[in-house]
Design a protein around this motif. Structure first.
Motif, PDB file in Angstrom:
ATOM      1  N   SER A   1       0.839  -1.325   0.077  1.00  0.00           N
ATOM      2  CA  SER A   1       0.016   0.029  -0.049  1.00  0.00           C
ATOM      3  C   SER A   1       0.898   1.244   0.106  1.00  0.00           C
TER       4      SER A   1
ATOM      5  N   VAL B   1       1.037   3.976  -3.123  1.00  0.00           N
ATOM      6  CA  VAL B   1       0.692   5.657  -2.650  1.00  0.00           C
ATOM      7  C   VAL B   1       1.849   6.543  -2.929  1.00  0.00           C
TER       8      VAL B   1
ATOM      9  N   THR C   1       1.566   7.229  -6.464  1.00  0.00           N
ATOM     10  CA  THR C   1       0.483   8.192  -6.479  1.00  0.00           C
ATOM     11  C   THR C   1       0.995   9.546  -6.029  1.00  0.00           C
TER      12      THR C   1
ATOM     13  N   SER D   1      -4.485  15.036  -5.372  1.00  0.00           N
ATOM     14  CA  SER D   1      -4.215  13.611  -5.172  1.00  0.00           C
ATOM     15  C   SER D   1      -2.994  13.545  -4.575  1.00  0.00           C
TER      16      SER D   1
ATOM     17  N   LEU E   1      -2.002   9.418   2.905  1.00  0.00           N
ATOM     18  CA  LEU E   1      -1.990   8.020   2.823  1.00  0.00           C
ATOM     19  C   LEU E   1      -0.883   7.430   3.251  1.00  0.00           C
TER      20      LEU E   1
ATOM     21  N   ARG F   1      -8.142  -1.345   2.855  1.00  0.00           N
ATOM     22  CA  ARG F   1      -8.114  -0.703   1.619  1.00  0.00           C
ATOM     23  C   ARG F   1      -9.424  -0.532   0.767  1.00  0.00           C
TER      24      ARG F   1
ATOM     25  N   VAL G   1     -11.163   2.352   2.159  1.00  0.00           N
ATOM     26  CA  VAL G   1     -10.382   3.918   1.681  1.00  0.00           C
ATOM     27  C   VAL G   1     -11.022   4.152   0.243  1.00  0.00           C
ATOM     28  N   HIS G   2     -11.122   3.101  -0.380  1.00  0.00           N
ATOM     29  CA  HIS G   2     -11.267   3.245  -1.870  1.00  0.00           C
ATOM     30  C   HIS G   2     -12.815   3.677  -2.039  1.00  0.00           C
TER      31      HIS G   2
ATOM     32  N   SER H   1     -13.449   7.409  -1.108  1.00  0.00           N
ATOM     33  CA  SER H   1     -12.745   8.160  -1.875  1.00  0.00           C
ATOM     34  C   SER H   1     -13.294   8.332  -3.355  1.00  0.00           C
TER      35      SER H   1
ATOM     36  N   SER I   1      -6.879   7.513  -4.869  1.00  0.00           N
ATOM     37  CA  SER I   1      -7.328   6.219  -4.634  1.00  0.00           C
ATOM     38  C   SER I   1      -7.233   5.267  -5.790  1.00  0.00           C
TER      39      SER I   1
ATOM     40  N   MET J   1      -4.991   2.004  -4.182  1.00  0.00           N
ATOM     41  CA  MET J   1      -5.601   0.984  -3.913  1.00  0.00           C
ATOM     42  C   MET J   1      -5.985  -0.370  -4.515  1.00  0.00           C
TER      43      MET J   1
END
Length: 444
Positions: free
Chosen positions: A142, A146, A149, A303, A310, A321, A324-325, A328, A361, A365
């Protein structure tokens, strides 16, 4: 002890280096997503024909991604590694396509440039996803996605604002009818340089692990030689994809339908509905189109911030996960819907801030959930196959899905495409409730 447990934990900067190439990849995607529809309109495209001009890109991705994933799974060189050769090939082709796209003199040339650009970026992109799974133990997955991201958010924000910035420093923002302004050409040229240099940075700073059992790896590679052997294995893996992957595919379908709608229609919808500008050769339209790019940059900036939050959380505690997804994506859906109702232009920043939460996300995720659910030795091909759930909704959207659905559900005005995007993203969020596998939904 499993192969995953044998992988050492990496530092933040090691993960940063292996993910830094995504800065360039996102420069390419942000310029493509934010300004190709503007180029199409400048070259004379009608609003409802724009999605069809995008169709070659996802069609190519449908074919290219699984093949690249399969080939990268079966590539190993003591010096160049497994995924890095594909980074370099994709970087060279993407750089050339990104530089020449705004010089298109006809719609078919622009559509062809988009096709080459998207296919080339795809050659690099999924091996980057697979590299995270190759290098990190499950407990850091994760966090690793992230960090990717976070870098993607930086790239989205900067690239989306490049034409606006070019205008601010005096580069012309208008041109003769049918000619793309210099501000856009300069932005794409800068994007090409950033794309190549950032991917090269990752190639030069990141080492790859050899296969755990090199002898067995070479034996499998020898047994699966030939053109048809590869396709046979890809189709077999599609037929036997894990249940988690299939359920994630439903989430991905509605998520990427929403974002393809945004990339195709945000510029024509917002320039018309919010700025009341429709003449593509006018200063009003081109300034409005720059502003749309600026607002799209907001979702990249947010983001990035959300990814930072995150990253901090996932480095300290284990997360769910799925939840969270879900939340989001719902936030992003609300953001799209609010675009129709805003009373002040500045509120677009709020709308796209919510979209940015969803984007952060989407880019982390699903891949964290997937990478915990597939065979590590098939990570590349499954990441490529997973891309089907990104490109199929784009194909459906391009061949009429957007035009049919927004007019059927809401009405004829092009701004209703944003209501469609929001509805689709909320459905994507709720679809996360289908995923019940704890290994996928929770950090290891």
């Amino acid at each position: 002890m499993s192969e995953d447990q044998n992988k050492p934990k990496l530092s933040f900067w090691q993960i940063w280096n292996m993910s830094f190439g995504f800065l360039g990849i996102q420069f390419g995607f942000a310029l493509q997503g934010g300004f190709m529809s503007r180029i199409f309109q400048t070259l004379g495209a009608e609003k409802d024909t724009i999605p069809m001009l995008w169709i070659a890109a996802p069609l190519t991705g449908l074919i290219v991604q699984p093949i690249v994933g399969y080939l990268s799974d079966r590539t190993w060189h003591p010096k160049f590694g497994r995924r890095r050769p594909f980074f370099l090939i994709g970087a060279i082709l993407s750089t050339l396509a990104l530089f020449f796209a705004p010089y298109s003199s006809a719609l078919w040339i622009a559509a062809g440039s988009l096709w080459v650009l998207d296919a080339s970026i795809n050659i690099s992109m999924e091996p980057f996803r697979a590299l995270v799974a190759d290098k990190l133990p499950d407990s850091q997955r994760s966090f690793g996605f992230v960090v990717q991201t976070l870098i993607i958010g930086i790239g989205t924000w900067i690239a989306s604002n490049l034409p606006w910035f070019m205008t601010q420093i005096g580069i012309p923002n208008t041109a003769e009818p049918g000619v793309v302004p210099d501000s856009v050409k300069f932005a794409f040229a800068i994007g090409a340089v950033v794309l190549f240099s950032s991917i090269l940075y990752t190639i030069l700073t990141t080492e790859e692990y050899p296969p755990a059992d090199l002898k067995a790896f070479n034996k499998v590679k020898e047994e699966n030689k030939g053109f048809f052997a590869g396709f046979t294995e890809i189709f077999r893996n599609i037929a036997n994809m894990p249940e988690v992957m299939l359920k994630l595919g439903i989430v991905q379908f509605f998520s990427w339908f929403a974002f393809f709608t945004m990339w195709s229609f945000a510029t024509p919808a917002i320039t018309e509905h919010v700025f009341q500008a429709t003449d593509t050769s006018s200063i009003e339209y081109n300034n409005a189109a720059d502003s749309v790019g600026n607002y799209l940059g907001t979702y990249g900036l947010v983001s990035m911030i959300f990814a930072l939050v995150l990253a901090f959380i996932t480095s300290k505690v284990k997360i769910n996960r799925k939840l969270v997804h879900m939340f989001s994506l719902i936030a992003g859906g609300v953001g799209f819907i609010l675009i129709y109702f805003i009373s002040e232009v500045w509120m677009l920043h709020l709308c796209f801030a919510l979209v940015g939460i969803a984007w952060a996300s989407i880019l982390s995720m699903p891949y964290a959930m997937l990478s915990s659910s597939v065979n590590p030795n098939q990570m590349g091909v499954y990441m490529g196959i997973f891309n089907m759930f990104i490109v199929i909704p784009q194909i459906v959207a391009a061949i009429g899905g957007i035009n049919i659905m927004y007019k059927f559900l809401f009405g004829e005005e092009v701004i209703f495409t944003m209501l469609l995007a929001g509805t689709s993203l909320i459905i994507a969020g709720l679809s996360n409730l289908l995923i019940t596998n704890r290994a996928a939904t929770h950090d290891g």
